[in-house]
Structures are given as structure tokens and as C-alpha cells.
Motif scaffolding. Structure first.
Motif, short mmCIF file in Angstrom:
data_model
loop_
_atom_site.label_atom_id
_atom_site.label_comp_id
_atom_site.label_asym_id
_atom_site.label_seq_id
_atom_site.Cartn_x
_atom_site.Cartn_y
_atom_site.Cartn_z
N LYS A 29 0.85 -1.19 0.00
CA LYS A 29 0.00 0.00 0.00
C LYS A 29 0.88 1.24 0.00
N LEU A 30 1.53 1.45 -1.14
CA LEU A 30 2.51 2.52 -1.29
C LEU A 30 1.83 3.77 -1.84
N GLN A 31 1.97 4.90 -1.14
CA GLN A 31 1.50 6.18 -1.66
C GLN A 31 2.55 6.70 -2.62
N ILE A 32 2.14 7.08 -3.83
CA ILE A 32 3.10 7.47 -4.86
C ILE A 32 2.78 8.90 -5.32
N TYR A 33 3.83 9.73 -5.36
CA TYR A 33 3.69 11.13 -5.76
C TYR A 33 4.71 11.46 -6.84
N PRO A 34 4.34 12.31 -7.81
CA PRO A 34 5.29 12.69 -8.85
C PRO A 34 6.34 13.69 -8.37
N GLY A 35 6.17 14.23 -7.19
CA GLY A 35 7.13 15.15 -6.57
C GLY A 35 7.05 15.01 -5.07
N ARG A 36 7.89 15.74 -4.35
CA ARG A 36 7.90 15.62 -2.89
C ARG A 36 6.58 16.14 -2.31
N PRO A 37 5.89 15.31 -1.52
CA PRO A 37 4.63 15.76 -0.92
C PRO A 37 4.89 16.68 0.28
N LEU A 38 3.87 17.43 0.68
CA LEU A 38 4.01 18.32 1.83
C LEU A 38 4.20 17.53 3.12
N THR A 39 3.49 16.42 3.24
CA THR A 39 3.62 15.55 4.40
C THR A 39 3.89 14.14 3.93
N VAL A 40 4.64 13.40 4.74
CA VAL A 40 5.01 12.03 4.39
C VAL A 40 4.43 11.09 5.44
N ASN A 41 3.57 10.19 4.99
CA ASN A 41 3.01 9.16 5.85
C ASN A 41 3.39 7.81 5.25
N PRO A 42 4.37 7.11 5.84
CA PRO A 42 4.87 5.87 5.25
C PRO A 42 3.79 4.81 5.10
N PRO A 43 3.96 3.94 4.14
CA PRO A 43 5.00 3.95 3.10
C PRO A 43 4.66 4.93 1.98
N THR A 44 5.63 5.71 1.60
CA THR A 44 5.46 6.75 0.57
C THR A 44 6.65 6.70 -0.39
N ALA A 45 6.37 6.91 -1.66
CA ALA A 45 7.43 7.00 -2.67
C ALA A 45 7.18 8.26 -3.50
N TYR A 46 8.26 8.95 -3.86
CA TYR A 46 8.12 10.14 -4.69
C TYR A 46 9.40 10.37 -5.48
N ILE A 47 9.27 11.17 -6.53
CA ILE A 47 10.42 11.52 -7.36
C ILE A 47 11.19 12.62 -6.64
N GLU A 48 12.41 12.32 -6.24
CA GLU A 48 13.25 13.27 -5.49
C GLU A 48 13.92 14.27 -6.43
N ALA A 49 14.50 13.78 -7.51
CA ALA A 49 15.22 14.67 -8.44
C ALA A 49 15.35 13.99 -9.80
N MET A 50 15.54 14.83 -10.81
CA MET A 50 15.77 14.34 -12.16
C MET A 50 16.96 15.10 -12.74
N SER A 51 17.80 14.39 -13.48
CA SER A 51 18.91 15.05 -14.16
C SER A 51 19.12 14.38 -15.51
N GLU A 52 19.87 15.03 -16.37
CA GLU A 52 20.01 14.53 -17.73
C GLU A 52 21.36 14.95 -18.30
N ASP A 53 21.97 14.05 -19.05
CA ASP A 53 23.18 14.35 -19.82
C ASP A 53 22.85 14.14 -21.29
N ILE A 54 23.38 15.01 -22.12
CA ILE A 54 23.22 14.85 -23.56
C ILE A 54 24.61 14.72 -24.17
N THR A 55 24.84 13.63 -24.88
CA THR A 55 26.11 13.37 -25.53
C THR A 55 25.91 13.51 -27.04
N TRP A 56 26.76 14.33 -27.64
CA TRP A 56 26.68 14.56 -29.08
C TRP A 56 27.82 13.84 -29.78
N SER A 57 27.49 13.19 -30.87
CA SER A 57 28.50 12.63 -31.77
C SER A 57 27.99 12.85 -33.19
N PRO A 58 28.81 12.66 -34.20
CA PRO A 58 28.36 12.92 -35.57
C PRO A 58 27.09 12.13 -35.91
#
Length: 78
Positions: A29-58
Motif C-alpha cells: 500500500k505505497l502512496q506514490i507522488y510525482p514530486g515531494r509531498p508536503l507531508t510524508v506518511n509511510p510507506p510513501t514514494a516520490y520523485i526526489e530529483a531528475m537530471s540529464e546528460d546529452i552526448t553529441w556525436s556525428p
């Protein structure tokens, strides 16, 4: 003209769907959020951070996306 959903939105939705599938597969019974919720009542899962690298080649552009997921199973006091 080309229109579409921004790449970050699609990746965030995919991460939320992965967490939803995990919760269903494990009967958690996992509560799932797309971002950090205002309050956390376990069990809870959320997206903490996102990062990206772009590599260029010919003739090729490679995007590497990292999504950090935080899962709180319980509240602990240390």
C-alpha cells in the motif's frame, strides 16, 4: 509544426508508473507522488530529483536520464 509532451514530463510519468506497478506486484500500500509531498506518511514514494546528460556525436544525440526516487518505509528518530 511539431507538438508533443516535454521529455521530462514523460520520464516522470514513466517513473510513477514503474512505482505503481511495483506496488501492485508486491501488494504494497505505497502512496506514490510525482514530486515531494508536503507531508510524508509511510510507506510513501516520490520523485526526489531528475537530471540529464546529452552526448553529441556525428549524426547522433544520446540522452541519459537519471531519476532519483525516494521511498520512505517508516519514520525513524536517530
Amino acid at each position: 509544426m511539431m507538438t508533443g509532451i516535454p521529455f521530462e514530463t514523460v520520464m516522470r510519468a514513466a517513473a510513477v508508473q514503474m512505482l505503481t506497478d511495483y506496488a501492485q506486484d508486491t501488494s504494497t500500500k505505497l502512496q506514490i507522488y510525482p514530486g515531494r509531498p508536503l507531508t510524508v506518511n509511510p510507506p510513501t514514494a516520490y520523485i526526489e530529483a531528475m537530471s540529464e546528460d546529452i552526448t553529441w556525436s556525428p549524426g547522433l544525440r544520446q540522452r541519459t536520464v537519471r531519476i532519483e526516487i525516494r521511498i520512505v518505509w517508516g519514520l525513524f528518530d536517530s
